[in-house]
Scaffold this motif. Sequence first.
Motif, short mmCIF file in Angstrom:
data_model
loop_
_atom_site.label_atom_id
_atom_site.label_comp_id
_atom_site.label_asym_id
_atom_site.label_seq_id
_atom_site.Cartn_x
_atom_site.Cartn_y
_atom_site.Cartn_z
N THR A 321 -9.86 18.28 -7.34
CA THR A 321 -10.32 18.82 -6.06
C THR A 321 -11.56 18.05 -5.57
OG1 THR A 321 -10.72 20.85 -4.86
CG2 THR A 321 -11.78 20.68 -7.01
N GLY A 322 -11.53 17.68 -4.31
CA GLY A 322 -12.65 16.92 -3.73
C GLY A 322 -12.54 15.41 -3.87
N VAL A 323 -11.52 14.93 -4.61
CA VAL A 323 -11.37 13.47 -4.79
C VAL A 323 -10.23 12.98 -3.88
CG1 VAL A 323 -10.83 11.60 -6.40
CG2 VAL A 323 -12.09 13.62 -7.20
N PRO A 324 -10.55 12.20 -2.85
CA PRO A 324 -9.46 11.71 -2.01
C PRO A 324 -8.65 10.60 -2.68
CG PRO A 324 -11.59 11.10 -1.09
CD PRO A 324 -11.87 11.80 -2.37
N PHE A 325 -7.38 10.62 -2.45
CA PHE A 325 -6.48 9.54 -2.87
C PHE A 325 -6.04 8.83 -1.59
CE2 PHE A 325 -5.40 10.32 -7.37
CZ PHE A 325 -6.13 11.49 -7.56
N TYR A 326 -6.34 7.55 -1.51
CA TYR A 326 -5.96 6.77 -0.32
C TYR A 326 -4.76 5.89 -0.70
CZ TYR A 326 -10.69 7.95 1.31
OH TYR A 326 -11.83 8.61 1.70
N LEU A 327 -3.67 6.09 0.01
CA LEU A 327 -2.45 5.31 -0.28
C LEU A 327 -2.19 4.40 0.91
CD1 LEU A 327 -0.06 8.27 -1.27
CD2 LEU A 327 -1.83 7.22 -2.67
N ARG A 328 -1.77 3.19 0.65
CA ARG A 328 -1.34 2.34 1.78
C ARG A 328 -0.26 1.37 1.30
NH1 ARG A 328 -6.11 -2.31 2.61
NH2 ARG A 328 -6.40 -2.49 0.38
N THR A 329 0.65 1.11 2.18
CA THR A 329 1.70 0.12 1.88
C THR A 329 2.18 -0.48 3.19
OG1 THR A 329 3.87 -0.25 0.85
CG2 THR A 329 3.55 1.88 1.91
N GLY A 330 2.53 -1.76 3.15
CA GLY A 330 2.99 -2.37 4.38
C GLY A 330 3.69 -3.69 4.14
N LYS A 331 4.40 -4.11 5.16
CA LYS A 331 5.09 -5.41 5.17
C LYS A 331 4.25 -6.42 5.95
CE LYS A 331 9.18 -3.70 3.80
NZ LYS A 331 9.68 -4.03 2.46
N ARG A 332 4.56 -7.69 5.73
CA ARG A 332 3.88 -8.79 6.43
C ARG A 332 2.35 -8.65 6.36
NH1 ARG A 332 6.27 -11.83 10.54
NH2 ARG A 332 4.70 -13.31 9.97
N MET A 333 1.86 -8.35 5.19
CA MET A 333 0.42 -8.24 5.02
C MET A 333 -0.13 -9.53 4.43
SD MET A 333 0.07 -4.22 4.13
CE MET A 333 -1.71 -4.23 4.24
N LYS A 334 -1.42 -9.53 4.18
CA LYS A 334 -2.14 -10.74 3.83
C LYS A 334 -1.65 -11.37 2.51
CE LYS A 334 -7.08 -11.60 3.19
NZ LYS A 334 -8.33 -10.82 3.17
N SER A 335 -1.43 -10.53 1.51
CA SER A 335 -0.98 -11.03 0.20
C SER A 335 -0.02 -10.01 -0.40
CB SER A 335 -2.14 -11.15 -0.78
OG SER A 335 -3.02 -12.14 -0.39
N ARG A 336 0.69 -10.47 -1.41
CA ARG A 336 1.57 -9.56 -2.13
C ARG A 336 0.77 -8.98 -3.31
NH1 ARG A 336 5.72 -10.83 -6.25
NH2 ARG A 336 7.15 -9.07 -6.29
N VAL A 337 0.41 -7.74 -3.16
CA VAL A 337 -0.46 -7.10 -4.15
C VAL A 337 -0.01 -5.67 -4.39
CG1 VAL A 337 -2.81 -6.23 -4.56
CG2 VAL A 337 -2.50 -8.41 -3.43
N SER A 338 0.10 -5.27 -5.64
CA SER A 338 0.24 -3.84 -5.97
C SER A 338 -0.89 -3.51 -6.91
CB SER A 338 1.57 -3.55 -6.66
OG SER A 338 2.63 -3.86 -5.81
N GLU A 339 -1.69 -2.55 -6.52
CA GLU A 339 -2.92 -2.30 -7.28
C GLU A 339 -3.34 -0.84 -7.15
OE1 GLU A 339 -6.66 -5.16 -7.34
OE2 GLU A 339 -6.80 -3.78 -5.67
N ILE A 340 -3.82 -0.31 -8.26
CA ILE A 340 -4.41 1.03 -8.25
C ILE A 340 -5.89 0.83 -8.58
CG2 ILE A 340 -4.38 3.34 -9.27
CD1 ILE A 340 -1.57 2.65 -10.35
N THR A 341 -6.76 1.47 -7.80
CA THR A 341 -8.19 1.29 -8.05
C THR A 341 -8.86 2.65 -8.21
OG1 THR A 341 -8.09 -0.62 -6.60
CG2 THR A 341 -10.28 0.18 -7.16
N VAL A 342 -9.55 2.80 -9.31
CA VAL A 342 -10.31 4.03 -9.55
C VAL A 342 -11.78 3.68 -9.32
CG1 VAL A 342 -10.88 5.83 -11.22
CG2 VAL A 342 -8.62 4.72 -11.30
N VAL A 343 -12.36 4.27 -8.29
CA VAL A 343 -13.77 3.98 -7.97
C VAL A 343 -14.61 5.15 -8.49
CG1 VAL A 343 -15.42 3.51 -6.12
CG2 VAL A 343 -13.05 2.70 -5.92
#
Length: 484
Positions: A321-343
């Motif tokens: 609770t209180g921790v946002p999860f930001y998800l994003r995915t798209g085509k024709r983007m800058k690089s081919r990257v799949s990554e999970i980041t815990v800040v």
Amino acid sequence: MVSRVIPVEDFDLVIFGGTGDLARRKILPGLFRRFIAEQMPATSRIIGAARADMDRAAYQTLVRDAIAEFGGDEKEDTAGLEVFLAQLDYVAIDAMGDKGWDTLAGMMRDNVVKAFYFSVAPSLFGDLAERLHRFKIATAESRIVVEKPFGRDLESAKALNATLAAHFNEDQIYRIDHYLGKETVQNLMAVRFGNVLFEPLWNNHYVDHIQITVAETVGVGGRGAYYDKSGAMRDMVQNHLMQLLCLIAMEPPSQFGADAVRDEKLKVIRALEPVAPHHIVRGQYDANADGPSYREDASNPKSFTESFVAIKCHIANWRWTGVPFYLRTGKRMKSRVSEITVVFKDLGHSIFGDDGATHRNILSIRLQPNEGMDLQVTIKEPGPGGMRLIDVPLDMTFADALGDDAADVADAYERLIMDVIRGNQTLFMRGDEVEAAWAWTDPLIAGWEARHDVPKTYDAGSNGPEDALLLMHRDNRKWRDIKG
Ligand code: NAP
């Protein structure tokens, strides 16, 4: 270090759609790699099945060509290739008619694992399941493997589950999400639950937010017409990103077993809160010198389908609770990257004054490229001149840490197919998980359809639409740069 490859039991694997794109690009080259790795018993058999009339020799040629194109380094093993090809057979069969089914029944052996890969359109699943039973090909121990898309909403997913359940028990059904077969995804569980270091910090006391990015450089190209009926939410978020979210957020299961893990994933999906409209950003890529716009690719000048989506969501439980999860995915983007980041959060108090307060620990888990993890830690900048702090990555790129063993790891499809033969469902989606994911996704889609939401245009080769950056900036946070 030599990798341990444990051979699987003897099996007959029938690939319905054995001449199709997925079979040629992924399934058959993957099986070949496992054969060369000596994981497939020499007596096991692979039977291609499709409507096209061809004999065994013609099918062997088709597979030889597929391996030449998609086979990786192992294709240099020409002697091995010949032995592998000798294990192949073919049957001309129509899922919707009775042609070929008696022949297939006659080809199957007793007392071996029997698996049936449904690499065909989902509309054929019911016909295949019914005929496998009517022609007494499947037994209570047989397994079926089904591909995405598993429905396009809750209603169709329920219908598909019911169709399969009419002929097979849940413990016979292997729903593939190839993201779960990736080495790093499993490593995520090893890191979380195999170390004492991380789990105590894995909660809203220490984590500021979590980002999940799956960016592709390709457009929708040849599959524009199909994609336009689907969009990034259905094509990527409901399945792949949702699975990654589950693994990063779930409670520790009591054991690493199929149902124990899947029960915990299901709880995460069910705890996802509805998403407010201003926490969703949808986009469509624009044309540039390298390619046409999304609307041109989709041959639909008025398309409202998203080729990009970013979402800020919350999990309503004590841990998150209180921790946002930001998800994003798209085509024709800058690089081919799949990554999970815990800040992780800022220090409660910095003894180094303002300098110390600006540094954060960040754990990033890369699925591609360069599978691995790194943990950003703060240290003293070397040299004289006082106590200045810098952030350095503790880098664990698997290829560096594990040398040749990392190069040997099976790709997602290979691993998952071997898991089917072993009868291990841990890395496959259970029916209730898929339905729960649609139950969360459907209202989001219905909401933007009702609002006649128009996706924002973004530059091809960029990080996505401006509004997606603002989604973070408004919270005083920022996305990780998408760099390959
Ligand atoms: P595809 O290239 O169109 O191949 C379809 C295969 O099904 C062909 O072998 C076709 O051969 C066979 N087939 C069609 N109708 C049949 C029938 N009535 N009876 C028996 N066989 C029949 O499709 P694909 O790209 O391989 O995709 C297969 C499945 O995997 C789909 O559900 C797709 O959504 C899913 N998937 C594909 C990918 C990918 O990268 N391609 C990725 C993820 C999921 P005949 O025409 O000779 O019968």
